[in-house]
Design a protein around this motif. Structure first.
Motif, PDB file in Angstrom:
ATOM      1  N   GLY A  69       0.716  -1.288  -0.089  1.00 14.80           N
ATOM      2  CA  GLY A  69       0.072  -0.066  -0.183  1.00 14.80           C
ATOM      3  C   GLY A  69       0.946   1.184   0.002  1.00 14.80           C
ATOM      4  O   GLY A  69       0.711   2.216  -0.757  1.00 14.80           O
ATOM      5  N   GLU A  70       1.896   1.302   0.734  1.00 13.53           N
ATOM      6  CA  GLU A  70       2.720   2.519   0.931  1.00 13.53           C
ATOM      7  C   GLU A  70       3.636   2.769  -0.401  1.00 13.53           C
ATOM      8  O   GLU A  70       3.761   4.029  -0.742  1.00 13.53           O
ATOM      9  CB  GLU A  70       3.631   2.135   2.000  1.00 13.53           C
ATOM     10  CG  GLU A  70       4.622   3.554   2.241  1.00 13.53           C
ATOM     11  CD  GLU A  70       3.925   4.735   2.466  1.00 13.53           C
ATOM     12  OE1 GLU A  70       4.594   5.732   2.498  1.00 13.53           O
ATOM     13  OE2 GLU A  70       2.621   4.827   2.669  1.00 13.53           O
ATOM     14  N   ILE A  71       4.163   1.512  -0.857  1.00 12.06           N
ATOM     15  CA  ILE A  71       4.612   1.710  -2.164  1.00 12.06           C
ATOM     16  C   ILE A  71       4.035   2.181  -3.326  1.00 12.06           C
ATOM     17  O   ILE A  71       4.339   3.204  -4.081  1.00 12.06           O
ATOM     18  CB  ILE A  71       5.335   0.247  -2.726  1.00 12.06           C
ATOM     19  CG1 ILE A  71       6.592  -0.196  -1.741  1.00 12.06           C
ATOM     20  CG2 ILE A  71       5.862   0.360  -4.265  1.00 12.06           C
ATOM     21  CD1 ILE A  71       7.078  -1.634  -1.736  1.00 12.06           C
ATOM     22  N   CYS A  72       2.521   1.755  -3.470  1.00  9.81           N
ATOM     23  CA  CYS A  72       1.536   2.306  -4.395  1.00  9.81           C
ATOM     24  C   CYS A  72       1.230   3.663  -4.263  1.00  9.81           C
ATOM     25  O   CYS A  72       1.183   4.535  -5.186  1.00  9.81           O
ATOM     26  CB  CYS A  72       0.410   1.209  -4.281  1.00  9.81           C
ATOM     27  SG  CYS A  72       0.598  -0.317  -5.046  1.00  9.81           S
ATOM     28  N   ARG A  73       1.253   4.155  -2.738  1.00 11.85           N
ATOM     29  CA  ARG A  73       0.766   5.365  -2.820  1.00 11.85           C
ATOM     30  C   ARG A  73       1.903   6.435  -3.025  1.00 11.85           C
ATOM     31  O   ARG A  73       1.617   7.486  -3.578  1.00 11.85           O
ATOM     32  CB  ARG A  73       0.463   5.775  -1.108  1.00 11.85           C
ATOM     33  CG  ARG A  73       0.150   7.182  -0.654  1.00 11.85           C
ATOM     34  CD  ARG A  73       0.170   7.234   0.705  1.00 11.85           C
ATOM     35  NE  ARG A  73       1.601   7.487   1.181  1.00 11.85           N
ATOM     36  CZ  ARG A  73       2.441   8.387   0.916  1.00 11.85           C
ATOM     37  NH1 ARG A  73       2.103   9.411   0.198  1.00 11.85           N
ATOM     38  NH2 ARG A  73       3.878   8.504   1.290  1.00 11.85           N
TER      39      ARG A  73
ATOM     40  N   TYR B 170      -2.685  -7.309  -9.593  1.00  7.53           N
ATOM     41  CA  TYR B 170      -1.237  -6.767 -10.244  1.00  7.53           C
ATOM     42  C   TYR B 170      -0.207  -6.400  -9.568  1.00  7.53           C
ATOM     43  O   TYR B 170      -0.508  -5.438  -8.384  1.00  7.53           O
ATOM     44  CB  TYR B 170      -1.731  -5.742 -11.292  1.00  7.53           C
ATOM     45  CG  TYR B 170      -0.591  -5.280 -11.786  1.00  7.53           C
ATOM     46  CD1 TYR B 170       0.254  -5.648 -12.946  1.00  7.53           C
ATOM     47  CD2 TYR B 170       0.236  -4.092 -11.581  1.00  7.53           C
ATOM     48  CE1 TYR B 170       1.552  -5.412 -13.377  1.00  7.53           C
ATOM     49  CE2 TYR B 170       1.101  -3.590 -12.145  1.00  7.53           C
ATOM     50  CZ  TYR B 170       1.943  -4.141 -13.138  1.00  7.53           C
ATOM     51  OH  TYR B 170       3.232  -3.860 -13.630  1.00  7.53           O
ATOM     52  N   LEU B 171       0.752  -6.651  -9.638  1.00 12.01           N
ATOM     53  CA  LEU B 171       1.942  -6.190  -8.728  1.00 12.01           C
ATOM     54  C   LEU B 171       3.130  -5.831  -9.408  1.00 12.01           C
ATOM     55  O   LEU B 171       3.784  -6.691 -10.383  1.00 12.01           O
ATOM     56  CB  LEU B 171       2.692  -7.199  -7.627  1.00 12.01           C
ATOM     57  CG  LEU B 171       1.308  -7.518  -6.481  1.00 12.01           C
ATOM     58  CD1 LEU B 171       2.314  -8.636  -5.497  1.00 12.01           C
ATOM     59  CD2 LEU B 171       1.051  -6.215  -5.842  1.00 12.01           C
ATOM     60  N   CYS B 172       3.643  -4.796  -9.697  1.00 11.92           N
ATOM     61  CA  CYS B 172       4.778  -4.279 -10.521  1.00 11.92           C
ATOM     62  C   CYS B 172       6.083  -4.826  -9.949  1.00 11.92           C
ATOM     63  O   CYS B 172       6.066  -5.103  -8.822  1.00 11.92           O
ATOM     64  CB  CYS B 172       4.686  -2.712 -10.647  1.00 11.92           C
ATOM     65  SG  CYS B 172       5.381  -1.774  -9.068  1.00 11.92           S
TER      66      CYS B 172
ATOM     67  N   ILE C  18       9.638  -6.231  -1.967  1.00  9.23           N
ATOM     68  CA  ILE C  18       9.228  -7.172  -1.019  1.00  9.23           C
ATOM     69  C   ILE C  18       9.322  -8.591  -1.265  1.00  9.23           C
ATOM     70  O   ILE C  18       9.032  -9.108  -2.379  1.00  9.23           O
ATOM     71  CB  ILE C  18       7.535  -6.962  -0.910  1.00  9.23           C
ATOM     72  CG1 ILE C  18       7.497  -5.272  -0.533  1.00  9.23           C
ATOM     73  CG2 ILE C  18       6.878  -7.581   0.204  1.00  9.23           C
ATOM     74  CD1 ILE C  18       6.096  -5.038  -0.584  1.00  9.23           C
ATOM     75  N   PRO C  19       9.915  -9.276  -0.384  1.00 13.04           N
ATOM     76  CA  PRO C  19      10.213 -10.830  -0.615  1.00 13.04           C
ATOM     77  C   PRO C  19       8.928 -11.502  -0.783  1.00 13.04           C
ATOM     78  O   PRO C  19       7.959 -11.246  -0.187  1.00 13.04           O
ATOM     79  CB  PRO C  19      10.871 -11.080   0.910  1.00 13.04           C
ATOM     80  CG  PRO C  19      11.012  -9.832   1.487  1.00 13.04           C
ATOM     81  CD  PRO C  19      10.295  -8.946   1.106  1.00 13.04           C
ATOM     82  N   SER C  20       8.974 -12.583  -1.655  1.00 13.86           N
ATOM     83  CA  SER C  20       7.958 -13.159  -2.052  1.00 13.86           C
ATOM     84  C   SER C  20       7.142 -13.919  -0.809  1.00 13.86           C
ATOM     85  O   SER C  20       5.843 -14.309  -1.029  1.00 13.86           O
ATOM     86  CB  SER C  20       8.017 -14.262  -3.296  1.00 13.86           C
ATOM     87  OG  SER C  20       9.067 -15.138  -2.832  1.00 13.86           O
ATOM     88  N   ALA C  21       7.943 -14.257  -0.008  1.00 10.90           N
ATOM     89  CA  ALA C  21       7.454 -15.062   1.170  1.00 10.90           C
ATOM     90  C   ALA C  21       6.427 -14.193   1.990  1.00 10.90           C
ATOM     91  O   ALA C  21       5.499 -14.445   2.370  1.00 10.90           O
ATOM     92  CB  ALA C  21       8.423 -15.511   2.147  1.00 10.90           C
TER      93      ALA C  21
ATOM     94  N   LEU D 224      -0.759 -12.146   1.176  1.00 13.07           N
ATOM     95  CA  LEU D 224      -1.667 -11.287   0.155  1.00 13.07           C
ATOM     96  C   LEU D 224      -2.062 -11.874  -1.005  1.00 13.07           C
ATOM     97  O   LEU D 224      -3.395 -11.772  -1.250  1.00 13.07           O
ATOM     98  CB  LEU D 224      -0.773 -10.008  -0.204  1.00 13.07           C
ATOM     99  CG  LEU D 224      -1.400  -9.023  -1.054  1.00 13.07           C
ATOM    100  CD1 LEU D 224      -2.528  -8.448  -0.688  1.00 13.07           C
ATOM    101  CD2 LEU D 224      -0.439  -7.988  -1.660  1.00 13.07           C
ATOM    102  N   ARG D 225      -1.394 -12.716  -1.606  1.00 10.01           N
ATOM    103  CA  ARG D 225      -1.788 -13.611  -2.785  1.00 10.01           C
ATOM    104  C   ARG D 225      -2.941 -14.433  -2.549  1.00 10.01           C
ATOM    105  O   ARG D 225      -3.909 -14.456  -3.185  1.00 10.01           O
ATOM    106  CB  ARG D 225      -0.690 -14.225  -3.582  1.00 10.01           C
ATOM    107  CG  ARG D 225       0.422 -13.400  -4.237  1.00 10.01           C
ATOM    108  CD  ARG D 225      -0.415 -12.315  -5.137  1.00 10.01           C
ATOM    109  NE  ARG D 225       0.667 -12.110  -6.239  1.00 10.01           N
ATOM    110  CZ  ARG D 225       0.563 -11.102  -7.064  1.00 10.01           C
ATOM    111  NH1 ARG D 225      -1.017 -10.634  -7.346  1.00 10.01           N
ATOM    112  NH2 ARG D 225       1.384 -10.783  -7.860  1.00 10.01           N
ATOM    113  N   GLN D 226      -2.779 -14.989  -1.294  1.00  7.69           N
ATOM    114  CA  GLN D 226      -3.965 -16.060  -0.969  1.00  7.69           C
ATOM    115  C   GLN D 226      -5.125 -15.284  -0.328  1.00  7.69           C
ATOM    116  O   GLN D 226      -6.237 -15.433  -0.983  1.00  7.69           O
ATOM    117  CB  GLN D 226      -3.386 -16.606   0.359  1.00  7.69           C
ATOM    118  CG  GLN D 226      -2.348 -17.816  -0.064  1.00  7.69           C
ATOM    119  CD  GLN D 226      -1.555 -18.185   1.333  1.00  7.69           C
ATOM    120  OE1 GLN D 226      -1.611 -17.841   2.165  1.00  7.69           O
ATOM    121  NE2 GLN D 226      -1.307 -19.781   1.233  1.00  7.69           N
TER     122      GLN D 226
END
Length: 172
Positions: free
Chosen positions: A59-63, A127-129, A136-139, A144-146
């Motif tokens: 959220g912060e990265i998107c903001r 969508y994630l850029c 952000i580590p995939s772990a 979030l993906r779930q």
């Protein structure tokens, strides 16, 4: 039933269709226990997805990207991916659909504080850029993906339930 619109219809026609369908069938749809329950489930899933976005830092990265770097995800034309059904679901959730975009260079549904919609197109949900996936580590993104998957499944099932009801009511 309002005159059908297609995915290629202009966004103004899709919004008008969703408003008309809501005016004609909204109360009846909301009185259907399975639809009412699915709307509640969808709201909870959206809240959980948004909370997880904030916990992971997405959220912060998107903001920062949107406000400080000019953004790109919610660009003009993205609204064309939406169909009337998802817009109708937003009306059932109490969302007022805009009549004009906030900015001409942005998605029709982007407002000053983010997306105006609760029910969103799947690309808007997950969508994630590269900036996010490289930061952000995939772990950390796994939860979030779930959660996004839960949101997408509920939205799909709800859309199908609404289609079934309207088809039945308009052919009776």
């Amino acid at each position: 039933m309002p005159k059908a619109v297609s995915l290629s219809s202009p966004i103004a026609e899709k919004i008008a269709w969703a408003r008309d369908a809501h005016d004609q069938y909204g109360k009846r749809l909301l009185s259907e226990p399975l639809i009412y329950g699915a709307l509640s489930e969808l709201k909870a899933a959206v809240r959980a997805s948004r909370e997880e976005m904030n916990r992971t830092g997405v959220g912060e990265i998107c903001r920062i990207c949107e406000v400080e770097e000019g953004g790109s995800c919610c660009g003009a034309g993205l609204e064309n991916r939406y169909d009337g059904w998802v817009l109708l679901i937003n009306r059932l959730l109490g969302i007022t659909l805009p009549t004009v975009p906030w900015r001409p260079d942005a998605c029709f549904f982007l407002g000053r504080t983010g997306c105006l919609l609760w029910a969103r197109h799947v690309i808007c949900i997950n969508y994630l850029c590269k900036k996010i996936t490289h930061t952000i580590p995939s772990a950390r993104l796994k939860t979030l993906r779930q959660q996004e998957g839960v949101e997408i499944e509920i939205l799909f099932a709800l859309k199908e339930r609404i289609k079934t009801c309207l088809k039945k009511w308009t052919t009776d």
